[in-house]
Design an enzyme around this catalytic site. Structure first.
Site, PDB file in Angstrom:
ATOM      1  CG  ASN A 309      69.864  54.050  73.563  1.00 35.75           C
ATOM      2  OD1 ASN A 309      69.382  54.781  72.705  1.00 35.75           O
ATOM      3  ND2 ASN A 309      69.828  54.349  74.853  1.00 35.75           N
ATOM      4  CG  HIS A 340      70.463  55.346  81.394  1.00 31.62           C
ATOM      5  ND1 HIS A 340      71.645  55.447  80.697  1.00 31.62           N
ATOM      6  CD2 HIS A 340      69.636  54.596  80.613  1.00 31.62           C
ATOM      7  CE1 HIS A 340      71.542  54.782  79.552  1.00 31.62           C
ATOM      8  NE2 HIS A 340      70.336  54.262  79.476  1.00 31.62           N
TER       9      HIS A 340
END
Length: 471
Positions: A309, A340
């Protein structure tokens, strides 16, 4: 007589429900993959027919934004309104506040709105239900919405720099590439190139392989088996370790598929050019989100995180790690957990990540120098640290997959919190200089390097002169 109903877990279009039932995949996943494949085809047309040399940035912004809204509506239904609301709120703040404070207010409001959406997603609508995953120079309103909602990145990203995106839309090289272009082939005659078909084909091949691995192997090694009572009671601990590695290994191809496909879509549209290599070949990794080989063969926790990521990691580094005056590592992990979502498993994963990072840093600073004396010793160190890194990553990420507190704590108890305890002991026992002192030493080394190089060359010249005189 039974009636056919659409799963409430998907808030998007039900047009592809029959396909979802035929291939036995959730409707939300079918909608996502179909939209991304359609975006890939659209990206080719966007580059060919709306190239910066053929049309204005205004038209490119409008088309990219409208297509992005359509894909969002198809996948998320009314949840797509959150893209508009959050972008509108932050744009209003940018207008009303001064340049010196807008970044602070935008971060607070965007993160607050993000947290509100994540909490309602988890605890109000349905725990575990699929819905939109909320992630978050003064532009015009159209430029701002185009940057946030363009069709290439609205579903799966990746995050990119605003300046890079505007340079792509306007067809001008980003500032950091202008100097690189003169280092290309033919003494700078090469400007930003269109992507080679080989680049996109290679990434699509990676997507296909990752998808096949995920669909064929993931169900063979379910993560939930790690907390099964019979499995824990009857399986030797070394076999539990091996199974943990295999079960977490087979979850990663899902991310490889999604992020590599998103990268290919952007490349197909002409976005992602990152200058040239030393031999003049164009690079198309400006917004690539992962490096699979470096992930699977990472020999440190940091190396794994640096290649996973990537664009989000860059954003976290710029926004939090480089600006936080106290405990930047802990602050960055906590911000990442908030980004998240609101599932407790996310917070257990990132809180565990803090102690693992501190322990890994202490090991690297204190142990690694002793193994650099010979290639064989370095190989031994790399093998041991690879195994340790993979186990630590798997142990850390299990709650991220399980989501809930109960199953996550059951897993940790089955391991007697051994990784937590070991990492805390290592972080406490092995000294590591504070970050600001390490930065000072690095800066001092950079200042001394030219002086030492000059002294070394002077000494060499002096010795040569003395030898000449003696001769």
């Amino acid at each position: 007589m039974a009636t056919e109903t659409v799963s409430p877990a998907c808030t998007g279009s039900s047009l592809l429900q029959p396909i979802s039932e035929i291939i036995n995949l959730p409707l939300d996943q079918v909608n996502f993959v179909v939209c991304q494949l359609f975006a890939l085809l659209t990206a080719f047309g966007f580059r060919l027919y709306l190239h910066p040399s053929k049309t204005s940035p205004f038209v490119r912004h409008v088309v990219a934004t409208l297509l992005g809204f359509y894909f969002a509506l198809f996948c998320f239904g009314w949840y797509a309104l959150h893209f508009l609301v959050q972008s509108g709120l932050t744009y209003g703040i940018m207008i009303l506040t001064g340049v010196e404070h807008m970044h602070k207010y935008c971060l607070v409001v965007a993160l607050g709105y993000l947290s509100f959406c994540q909490i309602t997603r988890v605890y109000v609508f349905d725990y575990g239900m699929y819905s939109a995953d909320f992630t978050g120079r003064m532009p015009s309103l159209l430029e701002y919405f185009s940057y946030n909602c363009n069709f290439m990145g609205i579903l799966a990203g990746p995050t990119c720099s605003y300046n890079d995106y505007i340079a792509f839309i306007e067809g001008t090289p980003c500032r950091r590439h202008r100097d690189q272009q003169t280092n290309g082939k033919a003494n700078g005659r090469h400007k930003q190139a269109d992507p080679s078909p080989n680049v996109i084909v290679r990434k699509l091949a990676t997507c296909f392989f990752s998808l096949m691995v995920f669909l064929s192997v993931c169900k063979v090694f379910p993560v939930e088996r790690n907390i099964d009572d019979d499995f824990i009671a009857t399986t030797p601990f070394y076999a539990q370790v091996v199974y943990l590695y295999l079960s977490m290994l087979t979850t990663r191809p899902k991310y490889y598929f999604v992020w590599t496909l998103a990268d290919a879509i952007n490349n197909a549209a002409g976005f992602g050019f990152n200058g040239y290599t030393s031999d003049g070949s164009p690079r198309w990794d400006l917004i690539s989100n992962l490096r699979i080989t470096d992930i699977e063969f990472a020999t440190s926790f940091k190396m794994f995180l640096d290649n996973w990521n990537i664009q989000t990691a860059h954003w976290l580094k710029r926004v939090c790690y480089e600006r936080c005056p106290y405990n930047p590592t802990a602050a960055t992990f906590i911000l990442s957990a908030m980004w998240h979502g609101a599932y407790p498993g996310y917070y257990l994963t990132f809180l565990t990540g803090i102690v693992v990072t501190l322990a890994a840093r202490a090991m690297r600073h204190n142990v690694r120098p002793h193994f650099l004396g010979s290639p064989s010793h370095k190989l031994v160190y790399d093998v041991i640290t690879w195994a340790g890194t993979q186990i630590a990553i798997c142990y850390t990420v299990v709650p991220f997959v399980l989501l809930s507190v109960g199953p996550s704590m059951k897993f940790y108890r089955s391991w007697y919190f051994s990784v937590h305890i070991g990492c805390v002991l290592l972080a406490v026992a092995l000294p590591v200089k504070p970050r600001h002192l390490r930065l000072k030493e690095q800066q001092k080394g950079l200042h001394l390097a030219p002086i030492l190089s000059h002294l070394d060359s002077t000494s060499t010249d002096s010795n040569c002169n003395q030898k000449t005189k003696a001769t």
